[in-house]
Motif scaffolding. Structure first.
Motif, PDB file in Angstrom:
ATOM      1  N   MET A 106       0.827  -1.211   0.000  1.00  0.00           N
ATOM      2  CA  MET A 106       0.000   0.000   0.000  1.00  0.00           C
ATOM      3  C   MET A 106       0.862   1.262   0.000  1.00  0.00           C
ATOM      4  N   ALA A 107       1.922   1.254   0.782  1.00  0.00           N
ATOM      5  CA  ALA A 107       2.816   2.419   0.827  1.00  0.00           C
ATOM      6  C   ALA A 107       3.403   2.714  -0.548  1.00  0.00           C
ATOM      7  N   ILE A 138       0.747   4.481  -2.597  1.00  0.00           N
ATOM      8  CA  ILE A 138       0.630   5.867  -2.125  1.00  0.00           C
ATOM      9  C   ILE A 138       1.806   6.701  -2.635  1.00  0.00           C
ATOM     10  N   THR A 174       1.156  10.063  -5.100  1.00  0.00           N
ATOM     11  CA  THR A 174       1.237  11.362  -4.429  1.00  0.00           C
ATOM     12  C   THR A 174       1.998  12.376  -5.270  1.00  0.00           C
ATOM     13  N   ARG A 185      -0.869  13.498   0.608  1.00  0.00           N
ATOM     14  CA  ARG A 185      -0.502  12.089   0.836  1.00  0.00           C
ATOM     15  C   ARG A 185      -1.478  11.375   1.778  1.00  0.00           C
ATOM     16  N   ALA A 193      -3.934   8.190   0.922  1.00  0.00           N
ATOM     17  CA  ALA A 193      -3.896   6.955   1.708  1.00  0.00           C
ATOM     18  C   ALA A 193      -5.295   6.580   2.181  1.00  0.00           C
ATOM     19  N   SER A 194      -6.059   7.584   2.612  1.00  0.00           N
ATOM     20  CA  SER A 194      -7.402   7.294   3.129  1.00  0.00           C
ATOM     21  C   SER A 194      -8.313   6.748   2.036  1.00  0.00           C
ATOM     22  N   VAL A 209      -7.335   3.056   1.525  1.00  0.00           N
ATOM     23  CA  VAL A 209      -7.713   2.275   2.705  1.00  0.00           C
ATOM     24  C   VAL A 209      -9.231   2.110   2.757  1.00  0.00           C
ATOM     25  N   ALA A 252       5.435   7.723   3.032  1.00  0.00           N
ATOM     26  CA  ALA A 252       4.382   6.885   2.446  1.00  0.00           C
ATOM     27  C   ALA A 252       4.053   5.708   3.358  1.00  0.00           C
ATOM     28  N   ALA A 303       1.933   7.046   6.122  1.00  0.00           N
ATOM     29  CA  ALA A 303       0.581   7.336   5.640  1.00  0.00           C
ATOM     30  C   ALA A 303      -0.231   6.050   5.504  1.00  0.00           C
ATOM     31  N   ALA A 304       0.407   4.990   5.029  1.00  0.00           N
ATOM     32  CA  ALA A 304      -0.286   3.711   4.872  1.00  0.00           C
ATOM     33  C   ALA A 304      -0.716   3.142   6.216  1.00  0.00           C
ATOM     34  N   PRO A 349      -3.501   6.325   8.211  1.00  0.00           N
ATOM     35  CA  PRO A 349      -4.295   7.169   7.314  1.00  0.00           C
ATOM     36  C   PRO A 349      -5.295   8.000   8.111  1.00  0.00           C
TER      37      PRO A 349
END
Length: 334
Positions: free
Chosen positions: A210-211, A214, A218, A224, A228-229, A232, A290, A293-294, A297
């Motif tokens: 996931m990172a 992202i 971005t 960012r 991520a949200s 998710v 990132a 953020a993952a 989020p």
């Protein structure tokens, strides 16, 4: 008795002369055969020892007699402290300064910068082209590189932390791979340990995937968290992620810079339009921002975003809002 005194006096004179020579030898500037860069550089291999190191330096253009330099080191008690590595010296250096440099391990350093968002293929090209590295991995496959550095994974993507790495010149490139791999292991483990418990990943590997998405999506750092949200939220709802960078990664070298509709419909393990959930591997080397953020989020109800064209994105909660944003920013409609 008179003969003994003369012998003692002679021994004293010889000792004084030797001490004077040693002091002169230690403090005098060494003649150097400088290269076009105005320095002399040389490599001291592990286990070479003082005498062998002195021979290598003499052959490189350092104007010393190896036995004299070795004698200085032994008398100073530093003959067993020579550090391996790449060295560089310039005009004016003395034998004593050179001895201190060798025993302190004051090696010549170079650096390599691995940038966030690059792929493992990009990283490998960068390492292969670096003139100050010893290229021990050049003929190895990706799997063999992972095995050589002690990695347990079978796919290298995303497993190396992007950062600036300093190294002694002519170090093995495998050392860079090993350090970057271990750096990612440490940072990912720490981030996973402190994750938001609500994130929908089964293990750190999924968080890394996931990172990487992202990272590639971005444009501006301020967006960012919201990006991520979106992913998710989609993952939690079972919605396809539908992100172009994964499709591009799946196309590999066939991608010509223009993503077409047929590419979005061509099924690969990384096509998040044709397959739900996360792809099987990361798609790039994500940075720490990132990864954070993952794993942390912000709470939003966004499910869509579209690029404005200036690096920023517009976020939407419904498909209707999203379609209006697409029409405005991608299709040029008011």
């Amino acid at each position: 008795m008179r003969l003994l005194k003369r012998l003692l006096w002679l021994a004293f004179l010889l000792a004084a002369a030797f001490a004077g020579w040693l002091a002169w030898f230690a403090s005098a500037a060494i003649p150097l055969q400088l290269n076009p860069d105005g320095v002399v550089d040389f490599d001291i291999r592990p286990g070479l020892g003082l005498k062998g190191a002195a021979q290598v330096m003499a052959e490189a253009g350092v104007g010393i007699r190896p036995w004299q330099f070795a004698l200085l080191g032994r008398l100073a008690g530093r003959d067993r402290n020579i550090q391996a590595g790449a060295y560089e010296i310039g005009a004016g250096i003395t034998a004593w300064q050179l001895l201190e440099k060798l025993t302190a391990g004051d090696v010549t350093q170079s650096q390599i910068v691995i940038v966030e968002g690059k792929t493992f293929r990009d990283m490998r090209r960068l390492i292969d082209a670096h003139p100050d590295l010893r290229h021990d991995s050049k003929e190895l496959t990706e799997t063999e590189i992972l095995q050589r550095i002690g990695a347990t994974e079978t796919h290298p993507e995303g497993r190396f932390f992007p950062d600036t790495y300093l190294f002694a010149r002519r170090s093995s490139d495998l050392d860079i791979y090993r350090r970057a791999y271990r750096a990612m292991e440490r940072r990912l483990a720490s981030a996973w340990e402190n994750r938001d418990p609500s994130v929908p990943y089964r293990n750190p590997g999924e968080a890394l995937i996931m990172a990487s998405i992202i990272e590639k999506e971005t444009g501006l750092a301020v967006d960012r968290g919201k990006i991520a949200s979106v992913f998710v939220n989609r993952l939690k709802l079972g919605m396809p992620l539908q992100t172009d960078p994964t499709v591009i990664y799946g196309l590999g070298e066939k991608f010509d810079g223009n993503l077409r509709k047929r590419d979005l419909e061509a099924d690969t393990p990384w096509n998040t339009y044709t397959r739900s959930g996360l792809p099987p591997t990361p798609i790039c080397l994500p940075g720490m921002a990132a990864i954070d953020a993952a794993l942390h989020p912000p709470k939003t109800d966004f499910l869509y975003f579209v690029a404005r064209g200036d690096g920023s994105s517009v976020f939407s909660r419904t498909l209707e809002e999203h379609n209006r944003a697409v029409a405005k920013y991608q299709l040029g409609k008011k």
